[in-house]
Design an enzyme around this catalytic site. Structure first.
Site, mmCIF file in Angstrom:
data_model
loop_
_atom_site.group_PDB
_atom_site.id
_atom_site.type_symbol
_atom_site.label_atom_id
_atom_site.label_comp_id
_atom_site.label_asym_id
_atom_site.label_seq_id
_atom_site.Cartn_x
_atom_site.Cartn_y
_atom_site.Cartn_z
ATOM 1 N N HIS A 118 0.822 -1.208 0.000
ATOM 2 C CA HIS A 118 0.000 0.000 0.000
ATOM 3 C C HIS A 118 0.859 1.261 0.000
ATOM 4 C CE1 HIS A 118 -3.215 -2.746 1.211
ATOM 5 N NE2 HIS A 118 -4.090 -1.754 1.069
ATOM 6 N N ASN A 164 8.026 -4.246 3.676
ATOM 7 C CA ASN A 164 6.596 -3.930 3.737
ATOM 8 C C ASN A 164 5.962 -4.340 5.062
ATOM 9 O OD1 ASN A 164 3.931 -3.223 2.795
ATOM 10 N ND2 ASN A 164 3.590 -5.383 2.331
#
Length: 326
Positions: free
Chosen positions: A171, A203
């Site tokens: 994201h 991440n």
């Protein structure tokens, strides 16, 4: 009549016919357009000049809603919803757009999409303590990664691009920043908001720490504005020359950024503005590494990204940059 006189006469006649034909054609063409315009209203006014609407006639960069608005009740409700979205975009982009290349406005964040690399140029969010309040009816389990239908199929990334690539769908606008409404959370799962990120060590770890830090800033500031995006930075190779080298994944050749940035502006309760800038390499990072190790001068990110962040804020108006008083 002499030969010379006859030649001059013939040339004059040809010139007269040519000029007359040109004026006749111009008059006929003008009349045809004027008659056509009586039946269609496909005219744009630009600098007081009427330009007939034709395919492939660009006037400005594209700025549009990311998903088509479908009216479910009345025209009045449609108008109020559009007005609310417009107001929210104005709040998010209060201090300026970094660029205007294929801007898409979602309900709680705004991004600029890079159609060549299939990854956003930048994603902008506006966070407050109230907007980060959890809603028990909102659940990440109801969300699914999916292509954004507002992007032309030629330029979309797809879930199949990430499959067995070794990268997470990372994201840019963090899902954890948009748990106030289910629809807001779901929109963060459009692949336009994703970039290939190393999973373990990045991440799921250090990048996640940075996202949590940004959310923590809402306890310090009245308003927090954050811009996130990818970088493709040069590296000196064995021949001593610099190259910008990055991997692409999947059938759609989704670019894998070498680094990611976050530029943050916090607005205090007494209207002071403070900025922080972070750049992280898209590689596994020791989770004990302090986030301050990744702070960089904001202008270095602007030069690398080719963007101007928060251009409505004069740098001499900033109270602090990276925790240091200006």
């Amino acid at each position: 009549m002499t030969k010379l006189t006859r030649m001059i006469f013939n040339m004059s006649a040809i010139s007269t016919i040519g000029v007359g034909s040109w004026y006749l054609g111009k008059y006929s063409e003008r009349k045809r357009h004027l008659n056509a315009n009586k039946d269609d209203n496909e005219l744009y006014t630009f600098s007081a000049t009427n330009i007939k609407k034709m395919p492939g006639l660009p006037l400005f960069g594209t700025v549009s809603a990311a998903t088509a608005f479908v009216p479910t009740e009345t025209e009045t409700n449609m108008g109020s919803n559009l007005s609310a979205t417009s107001k929210r975009v104005s709040e998010i982009m209060k201090y300026g757009f970094p660029g205007l290349d294929h801007v898409r406005s979602y309900e709680d964040f705004v991004l600029s999409y890079d159609r060549r690399n299939r990854v956003a140029h930048w994603v902008f969010e506006h966070l407050t303590r109230d907007r980060l309040q959890s809603n028990t009816e909102v659940s990440r389990s109801k969300c699914e990664f999916k292509p954004d239908p507002s992007i032309h199929p030629f330029f979309r990334s797809d879930n199949s691009d990430y499959k067995r690539s070794g990268y997470d769908r990372g994201h840019l606008a963090a899902a954890g920043n948009h748990k106030c409404h289910q629809r807001h959370l779901e929109q963060t799962f459009f692949l336009t908001n994703m970039a290939p990120q190393v999973g373990a060590g990045f991440n799921r770890d250090s990048w996640n720490r940075l996202e949590k830090y940004v959310r923590h800033l809402t306890k310090v500031y009245k308003d927090v504005y954050v811009c996130t995006g990818p970088l493709y930075l040069p590296k000196v190779e064995s021949d001593g020359k610099k190259y910008v080298r990055y991997e692409v994944i999947g059938a759609n050749h989704v670019a894998v950024p070498t680094h990611f940035y976050k530029i943050i502006v916090g607005e205090t309760y007494d209207s002071k503005l403070e900025m922080e800038a972070f750049v992280m390499p898209n590689t596994p990072i020791d989770d004990n590494t302090p986030l301050t190790n990744f702070q960089v001068p904001p202008e270095s990110v602007e030069r690398a990204a080719g963007l101007l962040f928060f251009d409505k804020i004069s740098r001499d108006k900033l109270h602090k940059i990276n925790g240091k008083k200006c």
